[in-house]
Structures are given as structure tokens and as C-alpha cells.
Write an enzyme that holds these catalytic residues in place. Structure first.
Site, PDB file in Angstrom:
ATOM      1  N   HIS A 209       1.328 -15.425 -10.306  1.00  0.00           N
ATOM      2  CA  HIS A 209       0.280 -16.114  -9.542  1.00  0.00           C
ATOM      3  C   HIS A 209      -0.300 -17.334 -10.232  1.00  0.00           C
ATOM      4  O   HIS A 209      -1.174 -17.993  -9.699  1.00  0.00           O
ATOM      5  CB  HIS A 209      -0.838 -15.139  -9.149  1.00  0.00           C
ATOM      6  CG  HIS A 209      -1.694 -14.654 -10.298  1.00  0.00           C
ATOM      7  ND1 HIS A 209      -1.316 -13.608 -11.087  1.00  0.00           N
ATOM      8  CD2 HIS A 209      -2.875 -15.081 -10.772  1.00  0.00           C
ATOM      9  CE1 HIS A 209      -2.252 -13.389 -11.991  1.00  0.00           C
ATOM     10  NE2 HIS A 209      -3.210 -14.281 -11.836  1.00  0.00           N
TER      11      HIS A 209
HETATM   12  N1  UDP Z   1      -2.730  -5.009 -10.589  1.00  0.00           N
HETATM   13  C1  UDP Z   1      -2.867  -4.133  -9.523  1.00  0.00           C
HETATM   14  N2  UDP Z   1      -2.087  -4.326  -8.408  1.00  0.00           N
HETATM   15  C2  UDP Z   1      -1.178  -5.333  -8.296  1.00  0.00           C
HETATM   16  C3  UDP Z   1      -1.036  -6.226  -9.391  1.00  0.00           C
HETATM   17  C4  UDP Z   1      -1.833  -6.047 -10.506  1.00  0.00           C
HETATM   18  O1  UDP Z   1      -3.673  -3.191  -9.589  1.00  0.00           O
HETATM   19  O2  UDP Z   1      -0.500  -5.438  -7.257  1.00  0.00           O
HETATM   20  C5  UDP Z   1      -3.610  -4.840 -11.780  1.00  0.00           C
HETATM   21  C6  UDP Z   1      -2.893  -4.716 -13.103  1.00  0.00           C
HETATM   22  O3  UDP Z   1      -2.572  -3.374 -13.396  1.00  0.00           O
HETATM   23  C7  UDP Z   1      -3.912  -5.286 -14.072  1.00  0.00           C
HETATM   24  C8  UDP Z   1      -4.640  -6.326 -13.259  1.00  0.00           C
HETATM   25  O4  UDP Z   1      -4.381  -6.026 -11.890  1.00  0.00           O
HETATM   26  O5  UDP Z   1      -4.826  -4.274 -14.469  1.00  0.00           O
HETATM   27  C9  UDP Z   1      -4.193  -7.724 -13.612  1.00  0.00           C
HETATM   28  O6  UDP Z   1      -4.756  -8.608 -12.717  1.00  0.00           O
HETATM   29  P1  UDP Z   1      -4.299 -10.133 -12.611  1.00  0.00           P
HETATM   30  O7  UDP Z   1      -2.861 -10.242 -12.888  1.00  0.00           O
HETATM   31  O8  UDP Z   1      -4.822 -10.621 -11.308  1.00  0.00           O
HETATM   32  O9  UDP Z   1      -5.194 -10.813 -13.722  1.00  0.00           O
HETATM   33  P2  UDP Z   1      -4.927 -11.344 -15.200  1.00  0.00           P
HETATM   34  O10 UDP Z   1      -4.681 -10.151 -16.057  1.00  0.00           O
HETATM   35  O11 UDP Z   1      -3.778 -12.258 -15.140  1.00  0.00           O
HETATM   36  O12 UDP Z   1      -6.200 -12.030 -15.544  1.00  0.00           O
END
Ligand code: UDP
Length: 362
Positions: A209
Site C-alpha cells: 500500500h
Molecule cells: N493487517 C490485518 N489485515 C490485513 C492486513 C494487515 O489485520 O488485511 C494487520 C497486520 O497484521 C498488522 C497491521 O495490520 O498488524 C499492519 O497494518 P499496515 O500494514 O496498514 O500498517 P504499517 O504496519 O505499514 O504501518
């Protein structure tokens, strides 16, 4: 002690849940702690927000500021205006912000301008890549915070380089891993498991994303093509982030082994992570979860603010050039992916340590 907790986006909900549980635990041990939960509304889609409140048993927010959508500046401004009103009406001893999203930065600016103390959970991590909005959010938040809760000693060293005194930095471990360990036995088989006839290690899971991978349709298309043609026939499961969905829908990609689905809830998503052959991602949080679950993880980014997932864990940076995917997959299928270990204090007790420190300070 009166606390205000801020949560705005998916990764925030996962980080705030164990802090609320630790506060409730401290209360049941006789500590006087009040808290107010402010949802900024940054993520408003039920699949990116409500699901996590339900699954992780997070209480209903005291207020939802309803600040979803808009550009970076529009969203920052909307959150600041709404949160300023809320904090003036509901003064607090401390505002706790987590992670690195727009809400984290916007609410820490508001709190400091109202002379309210700020604690940053997941402070001090740095990618040094200012093209990522999250890096700007981290830097601004850390410039303003009073108390810093860190996931690694390296993060603490970064803060010391900024001139922050040791006595304001608390190495407590990783609250995201608190949630993972507390819920691991509750992970839930999603319906798609049977629908796509999945088996342990019979599929690759991807999430993308970040602008560098998805904003340009052709780049996203090349990534997906490289992945599906080099996974030796395995199924590729792709839960699509709302940010990516708009671009993906214009691409007209139809590959028999690519299964696109809506974002999953936490329990179903991590059920898939734990049993996957590997995860390809540009998420930061997922590199931490794969590290703890020992799942091979390829990060499609040029840098990371979480180097411990590479130095200690199962993660490897492969960059954002689609041509890097094939060699990484060859390495995976030849059984040469590293095994990794779990970083210090990623033991499920980080939120407990945070609340202990807050009780000591206030
Ligand atoms: N996650 C989820 N469902 C999904 C994709 C990700 O629950 O379909 C969870 C994942 O386990 C993690 C978090 O969302 O705990 C990560 O979120 P994201 O990738 O949006 O944020 P980033 O870590 O990149 O800031």
C-alpha cells in the site's frame, strides 16, 4: 492520573489494545487511572477500523473526530482542529500517541501547544527516508514528546542523538507483539482457506500500500506479474488495502493463481501469515509479526525503520524494483531463507511495562 489515548488507523488499533488492557489491569490492582479514547477517524472503513475494535475487544471510543480522507495536509489540519476542541473540553495529564500515522503527529502537536505532556509509543525508529510521510510523522512526534517508549535499544540511541535525556527513554519492547502473542491462540481460519483449497505453506501472502509500490499502476502490475510467475504455481493471496484498490481496479489483471480479497480482520490475517510459505509486503508492522512467527518476509522497500527485523528476524529488504522479486523467490524455494530469532523484550509484556512507568512518573 488522567490519560488521553489516540488511535486513528489500523496499525494504531493493534498497538492501543494492549495498553488499554494493561491500564484495566492496573486499575484492578487499585491504581487510579482514568482514560479517554479518541478515534480520529483517519481510517473509517469498517474493514480497517470496526473489525479491530470488535476482535481485539477495544472499548468504544469516547469520541470519533471523523477526520477521514483528504490530502496529508487536509487530514493533519482536520485532526488538529477537532482534537484541539476535544482536549480543551477534556483536559488530560498525558496524551499517549502510538506509531507513525498522521493522527500520531497531529495530536502530539495539539497536545504540546496546549501544554499537555505527550508520550510516544514506538518512539525513535527511523528510516531516514523523508519521502515517506510516516518518517516525517515520527520525527515531528519525537521532537515534541516528553516520554519515549521504545521497541529496541537502537531506537533509544536515535533519540539520544537528538539530545533527549536517558531518563525520558524507556526500552519496553513492542506493543504490536503484545497483541500478537495475546491473540495467537485465537487466530481464525478465514472462509477463503477452504474456498481456495489452501494448505500450510501452499500459498504466498502479499500486502502492498505504500506510494512507491502502488501509486504507479504499471509498477504495481509488474510487481504482481513477477510474483505470480515466480511462485512455482503456488496461490498468491492479496488482501487489498483501500489505498491500493483504486489503482488495482484500473489494471485489469487476471492471473489464475492471484486471489485478491478485501482487507482481512486481524485474527484471520495472522492465521494466514502464520501458515504461509512467505509474506511479501511493504508494511512495517507485518515485518515485526513475521519475525516473531518465524515466517520468511520480503520487504518491497529500499529502507526500513525496523532494522532488527532484518538483523535478528526473518525479514529481508529487496527494494522496489520488480526485477528483485525473482531472485528472492529462487532463494526462498531453494530453502536458503534465514530462520531468525526474536528481538529482546518482544515478549508480550510491553504495555505492562509502559503502564508501570506511567504510574511511577505520575
Ligand atoms: N493487517 C490485518 N489485515 C490485513 C492486513 C494487515 O489485520 O488485511 C494487520 C497486520 O497484521 C498488522 C497491521 O495490520 O498488524 C499492519 O497494518 P499496515 O500494514 O496498514 O500498517 P504499517 O504496519 O505499514 O504501518
Amino acid at each position: 492520573m488522567k490519560l488521553t489515548l489516540i488511535a486513528g488507523a489500523r496499525p494504531n488499533f493493534i498497538k492501543i489494545a494492549p495498553i488499554i488492557n494493561a491500564i484495566k489491569q492496573a486499575r484492578s490492582n487499585g491504581h487510579q487511572i482514568q482514560f479517554r479514547l479518541v478515534h480520529t477517524g483517519q481510517h473509517y472503513d469498517s474493514k480497517m477500523s470496526d473489525t479491530f475494535f470488535n476482535e481485539l475487544n477495544i472499548p468504544e471510543p469516547d469520541i470519533n473526530l471523523g477526520c477521514g480522507g483528504g490530502t496529508q495536509a487536509e487530514q493533519t489540519a482536520a485532526i488538529m482542529i477537532a482534537f484541539e476542541k476535544d482536549l480543551i473540553t477534556n483536559p488530560s495529564d498525558l496524551v499517549i500517541v502510538v506509531g507513525d500515522v498522521t493522527s500520531t503527529m497531529a495530536c502530539s502537536i495539539v497536545a504540546k501547544k496546549l501544554n499537555t505532556k505527550v508520550a510516544h509509543v514506538e518512539a525513535g525508529i527511523r528510516s531516514y527516508d523523508l519521502t515517506m510521510p510516516e518518517e516525517i510523522n515520527r520525527m515531528v512526534t519525537d521532537c515534541l514528546s516528553d516520554y519515549f517508549f521504545t521497541t529496541t535499544k537502537w531506537a533509544g540511541d536515535n533519540l539520544k542523538k537528538m539530545g533527549i535525556n536517558d531518563d525520558r527513554i524507556f526500552f519496553v519492547g513492542n506493543v504490536m507483539i503484545d497483541t500478537l502473542l495475546a491473540n495467537r491462540s485465537r487466530f481464525k481460519k478465514p472462509d477463503l482457506w477452504d474456498k481456495f483449497d489452501l494448505k500450510d505453506q501452499s500459498y504466498i501472502l502479499i500486502t502492498l500500500h505504500r506510494p512507491a509500490n502502488v501509486d504507479e499502476g504499471n509498477k504495481l502490475k509488474s510487481h504482481l506479474k513477477e510474483i505470480v510467475t515466480n511462485v512455482q504455481g503456488l496461490t498468491v493471496i492479496f488482501p487489498i488495502h483501500p489505498r491500493t484498490e483504486k489503482i488495482f481496479n484500473d489494471l485489469d489483471i487476471h492471473e489464475p493463481n492471484l486471489k485478491t480479497i478485501a482487507p482481512l480482520g486481524y485474527l484471520e490475517f495472522n492465521y494466514l501469515v502464520e501458515r504461509s510459505k512467505a509474506v511479501l509486503t511493504d508494511s512495517g508492522g507485518i515485518t515485526e509479526e513475521t519475525t516473531v512467527m518465524g515466517v520468511p518476509c520480503f520487504t518491497l522497500r529500499d529502507n526500513t525503520e525496523r532494522p532488527e527485523t532484518i538483523e535478528i528476524g526473518t525479514n529481508e529488504l529487496i527494494g522496489t524494483d520488480p526485477s528483485a522479486i525473482k531472485p528472492a523467490l529462487i532463494k526462498l524455494f531453494s530453502g536458503q531463507w534465514k530462520r531468525g530469532a526474536i528481538p529482546e523484550l518482544w515478549d508480550g509484556k510491553s504495555a505492562e511495562r509502559i503502564v508501570k512507568q506511567l504510574i511511577r512518573i505520575f
